[in-house]
Each structure stands twice: as C-alpha cells, then as structure tokens.
Design a protein around this motif. Structure first.
Motif, mmCIF file in Angstrom:
data_model
loop_
_atom_site.group_PDB
_atom_site.id
_atom_site.type_symbol
_atom_site.label_atom_id
_atom_site.label_comp_id
_atom_site.label_asym_id
_atom_site.label_seq_id
_atom_site.Cartn_x
_atom_site.Cartn_y
_atom_site.Cartn_z
ATOM 1 N N ILE A 35 -3.478 -6.585 -0.009
ATOM 2 C CA ILE A 35 -2.634 -5.386 0.091
ATOM 3 C C ILE A 35 -3.418 -4.232 0.727
ATOM 4 C CG2 ILE A 35 -1.479 -3.606 -1.309
ATOM 5 C CD1 ILE A 35 0.217 -6.046 -1.149
ATOM 6 N N THR A 36 -4.686 -4.080 0.339
ATOM 7 C CA THR A 36 -5.521 -3.027 0.911
ATOM 8 C C THR A 36 -5.685 -3.235 2.411
ATOM 9 O OG1 THR A 36 -6.707 -2.825 -1.174
ATOM 10 C CG2 THR A 36 -7.772 -1.900 0.769
ATOM 11 N N LEU A 37 -5.940 -4.473 2.826
ATOM 12 C CA LEU A 37 -6.074 -4.757 4.255
ATOM 13 C C LEU A 37 -4.778 -4.478 5.013
ATOM 14 C CD1 LEU A 37 -8.204 -8.035 4.336
ATOM 15 C CD2 LEU A 37 -8.911 -5.723 4.949
ATOM 16 N N ILE A 38 -3.655 -4.880 4.440
ATOM 17 C CA ILE A 38 -2.368 -4.646 5.094
ATOM 18 C C ILE A 38 -2.118 -3.150 5.270
ATOM 19 C CG2 ILE A 38 0.141 -4.833 4.778
ATOM 20 C CD1 ILE A 38 -0.379 -7.619 3.569
ATOM 21 N N PHE A 39 -2.388 -2.380 4.236
ATOM 22 C CA PHE A 39 -2.175 -0.934 4.326
ATOM 23 C C PHE A 39 -3.119 -0.297 5.349
ATOM 24 C CE2 PHE A 39 0.385 -1.096 0.483
ATOM 25 C CZ PHE A 39 1.303 -0.088 0.722
ATOM 26 N N LEU A 40 -4.365 -0.725 5.375
ATOM 27 C CA LEU A 40 -5.330 -0.122 6.299
ATOM 28 C C LEU A 40 -5.050 -0.499 7.754
ATOM 29 C CD1 LEU A 40 -8.673 -0.480 4.313
ATOM 30 C CD2 LEU A 40 -7.330 1.594 4.687
ATOM 31 N N MET A 41 -4.593 -1.746 7.985
ATOM 32 C CA MET A 41 -4.392 -2.203 9.365
ATOM 33 C C MET A 41 -3.014 -1.878 9.918
ATOM 34 S SD MET A 41 -6.168 -5.890 9.153
ATOM 35 C CE MET A 41 -7.353 -6.092 10.464
ATOM 36 N N PHE A 42 -1.982 -2.085 9.124
ATOM 37 C CA PHE A 42 -0.626 -2.000 9.654
ATOM 38 C C PHE A 42 0.168 -0.786 9.188
ATOM 39 C CE2 PHE A 42 -1.666 -6.601 9.366
ATOM 40 C CZ PHE A 42 -1.735 -6.858 10.729
ATOM 41 N N LEU A 43 -0.192 -0.223 8.064
ATOM 42 C CA LEU A 43 0.582 0.890 7.507
ATOM 43 C C LEU A 43 -0.311 2.093 7.174
ATOM 44 C CD1 LEU A 43 2.744 -1.217 5.053
ATOM 45 C CD2 LEU A 43 3.493 -0.327 7.239
ATOM 46 N N PRO A 44 -1.065 2.602 8.137
ATOM 47 C CA PRO A 44 -1.950 3.724 7.804
ATOM 48 C C PRO A 44 -1.188 4.989 7.412
ATOM 49 C CG PRO A 44 -1.994 3.271 10.164
ATOM 50 C CD PRO A 44 -1.174 2.202 9.530
ATOM 51 N N ILE A 45 0.055 5.101 7.803
ATOM 52 C CA ILE A 45 0.849 6.286 7.443
ATOM 53 C C ILE A 45 1.181 6.270 5.950
ATOM 54 C CG2 ILE A 45 3.068 7.446 7.821
ATOM 55 C CD1 ILE A 45 2.944 6.377 10.707
ATOM 56 N N ALA A 46 1.422 5.087 5.418
ATOM 57 C CA ALA A 46 1.825 4.960 4.012
ATOM 58 C C ALA A 46 0.643 4.590 3.121
ATOM 59 C CB ALA A 46 2.929 3.921 3.895
ATOM 60 N N ILE A 47 -0.560 4.973 3.502
ATOM 61 C CA ILE A 47 -1.751 4.598 2.729
ATOM 62 C C ILE A 47 -1.751 5.202 1.325
ATOM 63 C CG2 ILE A 47 -3.375 6.424 3.394
ATOM 64 C CD1 ILE A 47 -5.316 3.959 3.933
ATOM 65 N N SER A 48 -0.984 6.269 1.131
ATOM 66 C CA SER A 48 -0.920 6.882 -0.202
ATOM 67 C C SER A 48 -0.197 5.987 -1.210
ATOM 68 C CB SER A 48 -0.254 8.253 -0.133
ATOM 69 O OG SER A 48 1.072 8.103 0.347
ATOM 70 N N LEU A 49 0.567 5.002 -0.727
ATOM 71 C CA LEU A 49 1.262 4.068 -1.620
ATOM 72 C C LEU A 49 0.362 2.920 -2.071
ATOM 73 C CD1 LEU A 49 4.729 3.747 0.132
ATOM 74 C CD2 LEU A 49 4.167 5.058 -1.911
ATOM 75 N N MET A 50 -0.765 2.733 -1.412
ATOM 76 C CA MET A 50 -1.663 1.626 -1.729
ATOM 77 C C MET A 50 -2.134 1.644 -3.187
ATOM 78 S SD MET A 50 -5.178 0.444 0.105
ATOM 79 C CE MET A 50 -6.041 1.913 -0.401
ATOM 80 N N PRO A 51 -2.608 2.775 -3.729
ATOM 81 C CA PRO A 51 -3.025 2.758 -5.146
ATOM 82 C C PRO A 51 -1.884 2.407 -6.097
ATOM 83 C CG PRO A 51 -3.842 4.721 -4.056
ATOM 84 C CD PRO A 51 -2.911 4.048 -3.104
ATOM 85 N N LEU A 52 -0.675 2.820 -5.758
ATOM 86 C CA LEU A 52 0.482 2.491 -6.598
ATOM 87 C C LEU A 52 0.747 0.987 -6.591
ATOM 88 C CD1 LEU A 52 2.745 3.657 -8.346
ATOM 89 C CD2 LEU A 52 4.128 3.823 -6.277
ATOM 90 N N CYS A 53 0.646 0.363 -5.409
ATOM 91 C CA CYS A 53 0.841 -1.092 -5.324
ATOM 92 C C CYS A 53 -0.237 -1.843 -6.103
ATOM 93 C CB CYS A 53 0.843 -1.531 -3.865
ATOM 94 S SG CYS A 53 2.297 -1.018 -2.950
ATOM 95 N N ILE A 54 -1.479 -1.407 -5.963
ATOM 96 C CA ILE A 54 -2.580 -2.077 -6.665
ATOM 97 C C ILE A 54 -2.438 -1.897 -8.174
ATOM 98 C CG2 ILE A 54 -5.080 -2.053 -7.032
ATOM 99 C CD1 ILE A 54 -5.338 -1.478 -4.017
ATOM 100 N N ALA A 55 -2.034 -0.707 -8.602
ATOM 101 C CA ALA A 55 -1.814 -0.476 -10.032
ATOM 102 C C ALA A 55 -0.696 -1.377 -10.557
ATOM 103 C CB ALA A 55 -1.489 0.990 -10.288
ATOM 104 N N GLY A 56 0.346 -1.574 -9.760
ATOM 105 C CA GLY A 56 1.436 -2.467 -10.154
ATOM 106 C C GLY A 56 0.973 -3.909 -10.292
ATOM 107 N N ILE A 57 0.115 -4.338 -9.383
ATOM 108 C CA ILE A 57 -0.421 -5.701 -9.446
ATOM 109 C C ILE A 57 -1.284 -5.871 -10.697
ATOM 110 C CG2 ILE A 57 -2.016 -7.303 -8.322
ATOM 111 C CD1 ILE A 57 -0.975 -6.095 -5.630
#
Length: 172
Positions: A35-57
């Motif tokens: 998920i971190t790689l996907i956010f960094l490579m393909f979704l840099p605009i929505a990087i603020s959602l990454m911690p929320l996704c990881i917390a959900g996992i």
C-alpha cells in the motif's frame, strides 16, 4: 435443593493458531508495504490517506488475531448445563443447553468406555475443552432434538457430583 455452579476455562492456543497469528502479522506488514509503494508511486496526491489505510490493515489484523482468544463457560443450574463460547472476552455464543438426565454416557476421555464410543457416529460434536494437560477432560453423550451429540469439556468436581445426583446410572 437448588444448585448453581459457574466455571470458566480458557482454551490453550494450538500450534495452528500460533502459526496463523504469525502469518497474519506477516501478511499485514507485506500488505502495508505494498500500500505504501502504491501511494508513493501512483497516488502521490492522496498520500495523506496512506496512514489511514495502514491503520485499517493493522486494526483488521488485530481483530482476526483477537478472535483466537477463546474461553468456555459452563453453567450448571439445577441439573441443566449451559455451555457458552466467549471470544476475546467480548462475544458470547451459547453452544448447547442440555439437562443431565438426558446423558446416555459420561466419563473421562481416557476411560476405556470412551474408546468404544470414539468411532461412533454423532450428528454433532462440541469440543468445549481447554486442550491442556492441566485439566481432566470428560465427555458426555446425549440426544438433543433427536440427534446424537457428544460434548467434550472440563467440568470441576462439584459439577460431576451434581451430575451424579441427576444421572446416577450414567456417571461413574
């Protein structure tokens, strides 16, 4: 004479449950990394959602691992035995309610009388035991709704004494 006995026992975690726990933790870490790689490579605009996704996992992994914490509660009230399964000290599910008078067989799991019954056909087998060598494991066979049921559990001596009162020919 009214009788009421309540007893709770924690199920020992099996090797399979420990392996599943390790695999779930490993899987959560790998998925978080992906998920971190996907956010960094393909979704840099929505990087603020990454911690929320990881917390959900991580929360999902915690919930799955917590479901391996199982306790059984045996409640004996005037000859009626209720067996409940408690998961993670939060969810309670009634497994069976049976009166001791309906027992056709009762005894220790190590007795020779159980060896004859071990290979018998049962419509339902309820294993509500601790799976530990620290407790004596007993079995009870009875009919519930016309079906033959086997219960494997760890009663205390007081419960066995009550069983003897209600089913003296069955309890040895």
């Amino acid at each position: 004479m009214d009788s009421f006995i309540e007893y709770m026992i924690r199920q020992k975690k099996s090797a399979a449950a420990k392996l599943k726990t390790a695999l779930i933790v490993l899987g959560a870490i790998v998925i978080s990394f992906i998920i971190t790689l996907i956010f960094l490579m393909f979704l840099p605009i929505a990087i603020s959602l990454m911690p929320l996704c990881i917390a959900g996992i991580m929360y999902g992994a915690y919930r799955i691992i917590a479901s391996f914490n199982i306790e059984y509660e045996y409640i004996l009230t005037n000859g009626e035995l209720d067996v409940d399964k408690i998961t993670n000290k939060k969810r309670r599910k009634r497994l069976i309610t049976v009166h001791c008078k309906t027992f056709t067989h009762f005894g220790k799991l190590t007795d020779s009388s159980y060896q004859n019954l071990k290979d018998s056909d049962f419509a339902r087998v309820i294993d509500a035991s601790a799976h530990s060598d620290n407790y004596e494991t007993y079995y009870a066979v009875f009919f519930k709704n016309g079906q033959r049921v086997k219960l494997i559990f760890n009663p205390v001596q007081k419960m066995i004494d009550i069983f003897k009162i209600y089913a003296p020919r069955v309890v040895i």
